[in-house]
Design a protein around this motif. Sequence first.
Motif, short mmCIF file in Angstrom:
data_model
loop_
_atom_site.label_atom_id
_atom_site.label_comp_id
_atom_site.label_asym_id
_atom_site.label_seq_id
_atom_site.Cartn_x
_atom_site.Cartn_y
_atom_site.Cartn_z
N GLU A 44 -10.73 4.66 -5.74
CA GLU A 44 -11.45 3.87 -6.75
C GLU A 44 -10.46 2.64 -7.27
OE1 GLU A 44 -12.71 6.89 -9.56
OE2 GLU A 44 -14.23 7.16 -8.19
N LYS A 45 -9.18 2.85 -7.27
CA LYS A 45 -8.33 1.79 -7.78
C LYS A 45 -8.25 0.74 -6.73
CE LYS A 45 -5.50 4.00 -10.83
NZ LYS A 45 -4.27 4.55 -11.23
N LEU A 46 -8.62 1.05 -5.53
CA LEU A 46 -8.79 0.00 -4.27
C LEU A 46 -10.11 -0.59 -4.28
CD1 LEU A 46 -6.69 1.70 -1.32
CD2 LEU A 46 -6.03 -0.10 -2.98
N GLU A 47 -11.00 -0.09 -4.98
CA GLU A 47 -12.47 -0.66 -5.24
C GLU A 47 -13.10 -0.47 -3.84
OE1 GLU A 47 -12.03 -4.51 -6.80
OE2 GLU A 47 -10.25 -3.46 -8.11
N LEU A 48 -13.14 0.69 -3.30
CA LEU A 48 -13.73 0.77 -1.93
C LEU A 48 -15.07 1.71 -2.17
CD1 LEU A 48 -10.50 1.34 0.20
CD2 LEU A 48 -12.10 -0.75 0.17
N PRO A 49 -16.09 1.59 -1.39
CA PRO A 49 -17.21 2.27 -1.39
C PRO A 49 -16.87 3.67 -0.54
CG PRO A 49 -17.54 0.40 0.25
CD PRO A 49 -16.01 0.23 -0.58
N TYR A 50 -16.92 4.87 -0.98
CA TYR A 50 -16.45 5.95 -0.16
C TYR A 50 -17.45 7.14 -0.68
CZ TYR A 50 -15.03 8.08 -4.58
OH TYR A 50 -14.81 8.63 -5.87
N GLU A 64 1.50 6.62 -7.02
CA GLU A 64 0.57 7.21 -7.49
C GLU A 64 0.81 8.86 -7.21
OE1 GLU A 64 -2.62 6.34 -8.90
OE2 GLU A 64 -1.55 4.30 -9.33
N ALA A 65 1.35 9.04 -6.22
CA ALA A 65 1.55 10.54 -6.01
C ALA A 65 2.72 11.11 -6.69
CB ALA A 65 1.98 10.49 -4.50
N ILE A 66 3.65 10.28 -6.90
CA ILE A 66 4.81 10.68 -7.86
C ILE A 66 4.19 10.86 -9.14
CG2 ILE A 66 7.07 9.95 -9.07
CD1 ILE A 66 7.24 8.45 -5.98
N ALA A 67 3.33 10.02 -9.94
CA ALA A 67 2.80 10.05 -11.22
C ALA A 67 1.91 11.30 -11.26
CB ALA A 67 1.98 8.79 -11.34
N LEU A 120 1.00 -1.30 0.13
CA LEU A 120 -0.12 0.06 -0.09
C LEU A 120 0.86 1.31 -0.01
CD1 LEU A 120 -2.87 -1.14 2.32
CD2 LEU A 120 -3.25 -0.29 0.05
N ILE A 121 1.94 1.23 0.65
CA ILE A 121 2.79 2.43 0.73
C ILE A 121 3.40 2.47 -0.56
CG2 ILE A 121 5.01 3.41 1.81
CD1 ILE A 121 4.21 1.68 4.42
N GLN A 122 3.99 1.55 -1.27
CA GLN A 122 4.41 1.71 -2.50
C GLN A 122 3.41 2.29 -3.43
OE1 GLN A 122 7.66 1.32 -3.04
NE2 GLN A 122 8.22 0.23 -4.75
N PHE A 123 2.32 1.65 -3.43
CA PHE A 123 1.28 1.94 -4.50
C PHE A 123 0.72 3.40 -4.02
CE2 PHE A 123 -3.44 2.42 -4.68
CZ PHE A 123 -3.56 2.37 -5.88
N ALA A 127 -9.27 15.05 -6.39
CA ALA A 127 -9.36 14.00 -7.39
C ALA A 127 -8.38 12.82 -7.30
CB ALA A 127 -9.02 14.71 -8.64
N HIS A 128 -7.31 13.44 -6.76
CA HIS A 128 -6.08 12.40 -6.36
C HIS A 128 -6.64 11.15 -5.50
CE1 HIS A 128 -1.92 10.87 -6.23
NE2 HIS A 128 -2.14 10.92 -4.68
N VAL A 129 -6.99 11.84 -4.40
CA VAL A 129 -7.65 10.89 -3.38
C VAL A 129 -8.70 10.00 -3.85
CG1 VAL A 129 -8.29 10.66 -1.06
CG2 VAL A 129 -6.74 12.22 -1.51
N GLN A 130 -9.49 10.35 -4.52
CA GLN A 130 -10.78 9.72 -5.23
C GLN A 130 -10.19 8.51 -6.16
OE1 GLN A 130 -13.05 12.91 -6.79
NE2 GLN A 130 -14.80 11.44 -7.27
N ASN A 131 -9.05 8.99 -6.93
CA ASN A 131 -8.40 7.96 -7.85
C ASN A 131 -8.13 6.62 -7.13
OD1 ASN A 131 -7.27 7.04 -10.17
ND2 ASN A 131 -5.40 8.03 -9.06
N LEU A 132 -7.47 7.12 -5.86
CA LEU A 132 -6.89 6.17 -5.08
C LEU A 132 -7.87 5.08 -4.74
CD1 LEU A 132 -4.42 7.92 -2.57
CD2 LEU A 132 -3.65 6.80 -5.06
#
Length: 422
Positions: free
Chosen positions: A313-319, A187-190, A180-183, A306-311
Amino acid sequence: MLEIQRIRQEKDAIIAGLAKRNIDATSTLDAIIATDQNWRAAKTNLDQLAAELNQIAREIGELFKKGLQNDASALKAKSSELKTKEVQLKEEVAQHEEALQKLLYTLPNVPHEAVVQGRDAQDNQTTHEAGHIPQFNFDALPHWDLAKKYKLIDFELGVKVTGAGFPFYRGKGAKLQRALIQFFLDEAIAAGYEEFISPHMVNEASGYGTGQLPDKEGQMYYVTEDDLYLIPTAEVPLTNIYRDVILPDGNFSIKMCGYTPCFRREAGSYGKDVRGLNRLHQFDKVEIVRVEHPDNTAKALDEMIAHVQNLLEKLELPYRILRLCGGDMGFASAMTYDFEVYSAAQEKWLEVSSVSRFDTFQSNRLKLRFKDDKKTMLCHTLNGSALALPRILASLLENHQTADGIRIPKALQSYTGFSIID
RNA sequence: GGUGGGAUGGGUGAGAGGCUGAAACCAACAGUUUGCUAAACUGUCGUACGGGUAACUGUACCGCGGGUUCGAAUCCCGCUCCCACCGCCA
């Protein structure tokens, strides 16, 4: 800390703004303005007196050169007389200054105009909701039971070795944590954030810079021997990089990210809120921090959301995303969006991220400025968690549990090296 | 932990009781000129706060805090940090 110049000019607007936090700042602001006036009056007197003393000292020098010792002695007498006055005035100025400082520290940031008045979490506005909440056809377990069942986290071992709130992660639990840390970092670096590995302890000046001191002193672990504080978030070391900095021009946009463990004493917390991973003394977090030109703050905040949202969504969590009402916002924030993930097993929403703009509130204390033509202006700062690990881990376990084990979201599989925990 | 050296403006670096908010050089910025991815010359070139619509002006700051003195970047005391070498150690 609010700028004194702003208080002088916009008293009524500030009162109106703070009312959204359910604070009636009228008397505090009146006290501030009165203290400020006293301070300025005393300061002016002191400056004039100092000017006079400087003048006399210069004259004495001249007289000595000319060999007029007697005339010099007369001036010396006058000088020492003024000197006693100066000492008194200095004290007076210092007292006013200290009183002013104390008053200023008590005022929280003025909410942004888009923030609504409200008492507490009840009054927050949901601005977005996404993902689907899983329905379980078996007995869904809360994460602390799942952690035990699959040997992912050992809370008891943490208690033995350190104390409550300091869990061990083990096996696939540890690997998942690292993934998770790496992920999050990738994502942040990207997204254009520069990665920093920062110190995990900071000095007193840094604690004041981001506002943990003096108000939240009890929340930080303190190393007396060396006078250092364990960081409660990477925000502290990252933001303090820019303490006492004047950027050369208005053309800047600073984006930093960093993974650190975070240490929080959480004095006074207890009960079911602290069960399992919900509240820890040590946890891992990837933080994003930005320093922006005031004109760019709104856009930066949107990008961070948008960045946090993207995370998520990629983790497939309901938020869901909430815009906090005045009463629920942190002390330094001008506007905050909280991200919450639904935990089907605990049947409640867990706060996993908080993204805020602080406008000049932090930079005023930090003395973080930029040159705009001739003028020196305060920068704006923003930060957000992207993301904090424990509750994300909890949500992953709880939402992705199946009868056969815990499913790892696709985006994470290349990091974990496994697709299921069973 | 021990010994020695140091801390001055964006950088290098003078300074050693009044003429120093601080030389000089470099960098930066503006302009002039010659012209062409450059040079020369001139000027500007710290921060904060107070007063003033403003031009401007006053005060404070030479790591931090005290002290001596009419007067401190300069003298004295305490502290912090940095560098070097030694010791210990990942």
